[in-house]
Each structure stands twice: as structure tokens, then as C-alpha cells.
Design an enzyme around this catalytic site. Structure first.
Site, mmCIF file in Angstrom:
data_model
loop_
_atom_site.group_PDB
_atom_site.id
_atom_site.type_symbol
_atom_site.label_atom_id
_atom_site.label_comp_id
_atom_site.label_asym_id
_atom_site.label_seq_id
_atom_site.Cartn_x
_atom_site.Cartn_y
_atom_site.Cartn_z
ATOM 1 N N LYS A 54 1.247 -1.816 -0.059
ATOM 2 C CA LYS A 54 0.118 0.078 -0.339
ATOM 3 C C LYS A 54 1.016 1.547 0.222
ATOM 4 C CE LYS A 54 -3.907 -2.813 1.763
ATOM 5 N NZ LYS A 54 -4.326 -2.816 2.764
ATOM 6 N N GLN A 98 -4.279 -1.371 9.318
ATOM 7 C CA GLN A 98 -4.473 -2.542 8.889
ATOM 8 C C GLN A 98 -5.253 -3.540 10.273
ATOM 9 O OE1 GLN A 98 -3.031 -3.340 5.845
ATOM 10 N NE2 GLN A 98 -3.862 -5.869 6.148
ATOM 11 N N ASP A 121 -10.435 2.738 3.789
ATOM 12 C CA ASP A 121 -11.045 1.581 3.514
ATOM 13 C C ASP A 121 -12.455 1.393 3.655
ATOM 14 O OD1 ASP A 121 -9.170 -0.520 3.385
ATOM 15 O OD2 ASP A 121 -8.532 -0.622 5.137
#
Ligand code: NAD
Length: 297
Positions: A54, A98, A121
Site C-alpha cells: 500500500k 490494518q 477502507d
């Protein structure tokens, strides 16, 4: 029939190129570069490798990124304080915690601590709710990337029977919502299966589009699908392989050899949904910086 490949590496590169050009235009107008703040708790090797991918993509497209690595002993309250500080930071556009988190930290509470306007997200209940009723929202990256891939290859979805295997909040459930929406979505008829579904073959055999996100290597085999099906394999599984330097190889949820003989299109693993997921994160971070989804707030 032998399936054509839905090339996630190639399409993700095109998405990143578009994002990079939009970022550059945004910065040329006098704005600061978009910034993604990643919070990584613990030392899970898979999580570290996802975060690396990422942040590498951020570099490529001109998004600034910072990764805060926290020990897995951190308390839920301490983690929330960290998240609140990024919520308040006007130079942080997107926040990504995460997953998975260590088991003593309630995952949903950590997600809810993120300001939904920075939830790149797309996991915050505000974004999930807005997605479900067709309002502008951050879309979870794997399902958004899958729709982008289908669109790139002009694969029709309207009126098709899409079967989604897996009902998680991250992949299966938002995928089924995006596929089924009549307006702004893929206009498919959707069946969703999970571990309590009896006889999944009864459903998979009827799929025009089959999305598999179960985390179970080899779950779907050739005899379970019909000729011409479009198969999207979301699964990323580490399978022991002593011939590889790392001692494992990555595989999806489908038995590629037998399924690809019947499918018209299929995503490889790796090289299918994974790169698309990262590319969509870049898109979401730019949307966050531009405040496109929640203007004026
Ligand atoms: P999860 O464990 O949260 O959910 C798995 C879902 O699959 C559950 O709904 C479960 O009921 C269902 N399931 C499990 N075994 C099944 C079976 N035998 N038959 C029918 N349903 C079954 O997982 P997740 O976070 O949704 O991830 C699923 C897979 O996708 C994992 O392999 C994960 O690594 C991968 N993943 C890939 C990407 C990507 O970018 N490619 C992103 C996220 C997740």
C-alpha cells in the site's frame, strides 16, 4: 473452453496512472499532496507485506504516507487515542487501521473510532450504511476493485446471476450489495453463500459471475461451475511449498486448472484482485483529500 485472464496487475496500473495524474493536477492547483496514515498493530507478516504494497503504491501515485507500527500489547483505549489524534490532524486525509487486530482489541470499535470522512477502507458503519442505500460513500477496496475489473473488460453484469461465496463485512457482504444495487450498482441478481450454506454447488453451478472470498484454498473446482462462468477469486491463502524460498506460495480459493477450463474469464492469484484492492485505496485517499464524498463537512 479455456478462460481469458482478468489481469489485475495491468488494470491496477491503469487506475494508478489515472490517480497519479489527478493527484498531480490537485497539487498543481496549490493543494498539498493527499496523505494516508496507516496504523499497523503487531508483527503479523502478511499484514506487514500488505502495508508495504500500500505504501509503495502511495509513492507511485504521489500520495504521502506514514505508517505507525504499534506493539500488539497496546490497549484498545490507547489505540483509540492514536486514531482520535489522526482524526483531528488536518494534514491527514485517510486513516487505515490494518486488519486483523490482536484479539483483545474489538475490531469494530477500532473501525468506529475512525472519522468516517477519513475511512478510506470503507469499513465504518456510516460508509457501510450509505453504500447500502446508494449514497456517496467510501467503497471497500476489494469489491470496488472487482467492479472496476469487470468494467474494464466490459463484462456485462446487468440481470446476470452473481453468486458470492463468503459473507464478511470486508468482502462478501459489500460485494453482494454493490452487485445487486439497481441504481449506481451492477444490477445483478445475487446469491450469497457462507459456511452455513448447504450444498454450495447447487448455487455455484448456476452462477454467471462467481465471486469467491472464503479463504479456503481449492474450495471451488471445475465440476462446481458452468461453462462460460466469469470467476473472480478473491482468496489469498499461504500454502506450504518447500520448493519456494519463502517456504510457501500464494493460492486462491479456486482450483485454477479445473475452473479455468470451463470459465470464460478468471482472475489469477496472485495478480488478480490483490493489485486492484491497493489501486482502489489510492482512489479513495484522493477522494478523501478532495472531500468529494462528504463536501463541506
Ligand atoms: P473472513 O474469514 O472474514 O470470511 C470468510 C467468509 O467465507 C465467511 O462468510 C465464511 O462463512 C465463508 N466461508 C468460509 N469457508 C466457507 C466454505 N467452505 N463454504 C462457504 N463459505 C465459506 O474472510 P475475508 O476477510 O472475507 O477474506 C476472504 C479471503 O479473501 C481470504 O483469503 C482473504 O485473504 C482474501 N482477501 C483478499 C483480498 C484481496 O485484495 N485480494 C482482500 C481481502 C481479503
Amino acid at each position: 473452453m479455456s478462460a481469458s485472464i482478468l489481469d489485475g496487475i495491468k488494470v491496477a496500473e491503469k487506475v494508478r496512472e489515472l490517480v497519479a495524474s489527478d493527484v498531480s493536477e490537485w497539487v498543481q492547483k496549490g493543494n498539498r499532496a493527499p496523505k494516508l496514515q496507516v496504523v499497523l498493530v503487531g508483527s503479523n507478516p502478511a499484514s506487514h507485506s500488505y502495508v508495504n504494497a500500500k505504501t509503495k503504491a502511495c509513492n507511485e501515485v504521489g500520495v504521502e504516507s506514514d505508517t505507525l507500527v504499534l506493539p500488539d500489547t497496546i490497549s484498545h483505549n490507547e489505540l483509540e487515542e492514536v486514531i482520535y489524534s489522526y482524526n483531528a490532524d488536518i494534514n491527514t486525509d485517510g486513516i487505515l487501521v490494518q486488519l486483523p487486530l490482536p484479539t483483545h482489541i474489538p475490531q469494530l470499535a477500532a473501525i468506529e473510532a475512525i472519522d468516517h470522512r477519513k475511512d478510506v477502507d470503507g469499513f465504518h458503519p456510516m460508509n457501510v450504511g450509505r453504500l447500502t442505500i446508494g449514497q456517496p460513500s467510501f467503497k471497500p477496496c476489494p469489491p470496488a476493485g472487482i467492479l472496476e475489473l469487470l468494467d474494464y473488460y466490459s463484462i456485462p453484469t446487468k440481470g446476470k446471476h452473481a453468486v458470492v461465496i463468503g459473507a464478511s463485512n470486508i468482502v462478501g457482504t459489500p460485494m453482494s450489495v454493490l452487485l445487486s444495487r439497481e441504481s449506481g450498482g451492477a444490477k445483478s441478481t445475487v446469491t450469497i453463500c457462507h459456511k452455513f450454506t448447504r450444498d454450495i454447488t447447487r448455487h455455484t453451478i448456476d452462477a454467471d459471475i462467481l465471486i469467491v472470498a472464503a479463504g479456503s484454498p481449492g474450495l471451488i473446482t471445475g465440476p462446481m461451475v458452468k461453462e462460460g462462468v466469469v470467476v473472480i477469486d478473491v482468496g489469498i491463502n499461504r500454502v506450504a511449498d518447500h520448493n519456494r524460498e519463502k517456504g510457501y506460495r500464494l493460492t486462491g480459493d479456486c482450483d485454477f486448472d479445473s475452473v479455468s477450463k470451463k470459465a470464460s474469464w478468471i482472475t489469477p492469484v496472485p495478480g488478480g484482485v490483490g493489485p486492484m484492492t491497493v489501486a482502489m485505496l489510492m482512489k479513495n485517499t484522493l477522494l478523501a483529500a478532495k472531500k468529494s464524498l462528504y463536501p463541506g463537512k
